[in-house]
Scaffold this motif. Sequence first.
Motif, PDB file in Angstrom:
ATOM      1  N   ALA A   1       0.832  -1.200   0.000  1.00  0.00           N
ATOM      2  CA  ALA A   1       0.000   0.000   0.000  1.00  0.00           C
ATOM      3  C   ALA A   1       0.868   1.251   0.000  1.00  0.00           C
ATOM      4  N   ILE A   2       0.342   2.304  -0.603  1.00  0.00           N
ATOM      5  CA  ILE A   2       1.004   3.607  -0.577  1.00  0.00           C
ATOM      6  C   ILE A   2       0.020   4.619   0.008  1.00  0.00           C
ATOM      7  N   ALA A   3       0.558   5.669   0.625  1.00  0.00           N
ATOM      8  CA  ALA A   3      -0.298   6.705   1.206  1.00  0.00           C
ATOM      9  C   ALA A   3       0.055   8.033   0.565  1.00  0.00           C
ATOM     10  N   GLY A   4      -0.963   8.796   0.230  1.00  0.00           N
ATOM     11  CA  GLY A   4      -0.743  10.109  -0.370  1.00  0.00           C
ATOM     12  C   GLY A   4      -1.665  11.135   0.241  1.00  0.00           C
ATOM     13  N   PRO A   5      -1.183  12.377   0.381  1.00  0.00           N
ATOM     14  CA  PRO A   5      -2.026  13.425   0.959  1.00  0.00           C
ATOM     15  C   PRO A   5      -3.051  13.946  -0.049  1.00  0.00           C
ATOM     16  N   LEU A   6      -4.218  14.333   0.450  1.00  0.00           N
ATOM     17  CA  LEU A   6      -5.224  14.965  -0.384  1.00  0.00           C
ATOM     18  C   LEU A   6      -6.151  15.787   0.496  1.00  0.00           C
ATOM     19  N   GLU A   7      -6.817  16.750  -0.111  1.00  0.00           N
ATOM     20  CA  GLU A   7      -7.776  17.576   0.605  1.00  0.00           C
ATOM     21  C   GLU A   7      -9.123  16.866   0.579  1.00  0.00           C
ATOM     22  N   ILE A   8      -9.749  16.747   1.754  1.00  0.00           N
ATOM     23  CA  ILE A   8     -11.048  16.093   1.834  1.00  0.00           C
ATOM     24  C   ILE A   8     -12.088  17.055   2.410  1.00  0.00           C
ATOM     25  N   THR A   9     -13.328  16.791   2.071  1.00  0.00           N
ATOM     26  CA  THR A   9     -14.476  17.511   2.622  1.00  0.00           C
ATOM     27  C   THR A   9     -15.428  16.460   3.191  1.00  0.00           C
ATOM     28  N   SER A  10     -16.533  16.892   3.745  1.00  0.00           N
ATOM     29  CA  SER A  10     -17.488  15.927   4.296  1.00  0.00           C
ATOM     30  C   SER A  10     -18.064  15.015   3.213  1.00  0.00           C
ATOM     31  N   SER A  11     -18.080  15.473   1.984  1.00  0.00           N
ATOM     32  CA  SER A  11     -18.619  14.627   0.907  1.00  0.00           C
ATOM     33  C   SER A  11     -17.584  13.651   0.343  1.00  0.00           C
ATOM     34  N   SER A  12     -16.304  13.866   0.626  1.00  0.00           N
ATOM     35  CA  SER A  12     -15.283  12.987   0.058  1.00  0.00           C
ATOM     36  C   SER A  12     -14.525  12.156   1.092  1.00  0.00           C
ATOM     37  N   VAL A  13     -14.785  12.365   2.387  1.00  0.00           N
ATOM     38  CA  VAL A  13     -14.095  11.595   3.418  1.00  0.00           C
ATOM     39  C   VAL A  13     -14.503  10.131   3.328  1.00  0.00           C
ATOM     40  N   ARG A  14     -13.536   9.224   3.598  1.00  0.00           N
ATOM     41  CA  ARG A  14     -13.795   7.785   3.529  1.00  0.00           C
ATOM     42  C   ARG A  14     -13.278   7.100   4.795  1.00  0.00           C
TER      43      ARG A  14
END
Length: 73
Positions: free
Chosen positions: A8-21
Amino acid sequence: MSRLAPDAIAGPLEITSSSVRIGDVVQVGGRPCRVIDLRQLPGGSKRLLFESGESLTMHARTKFLALRTQRRW
């Protein structure tokens, strides 16, 4: 917090309430918190439940920087 799988790899990204997992790691108060459950709330908000047992309400316009793990192909 559990370790990443070897493939697995981890990458940063901007999330909002509609895109959080589930599985996203959000830094709260300088501590990394892994999302283990999500609850939809009125107005587009979500209640995030973390591995530690703590929870956080993420409002519709809130933005966080998070780490999201993905499997390598």
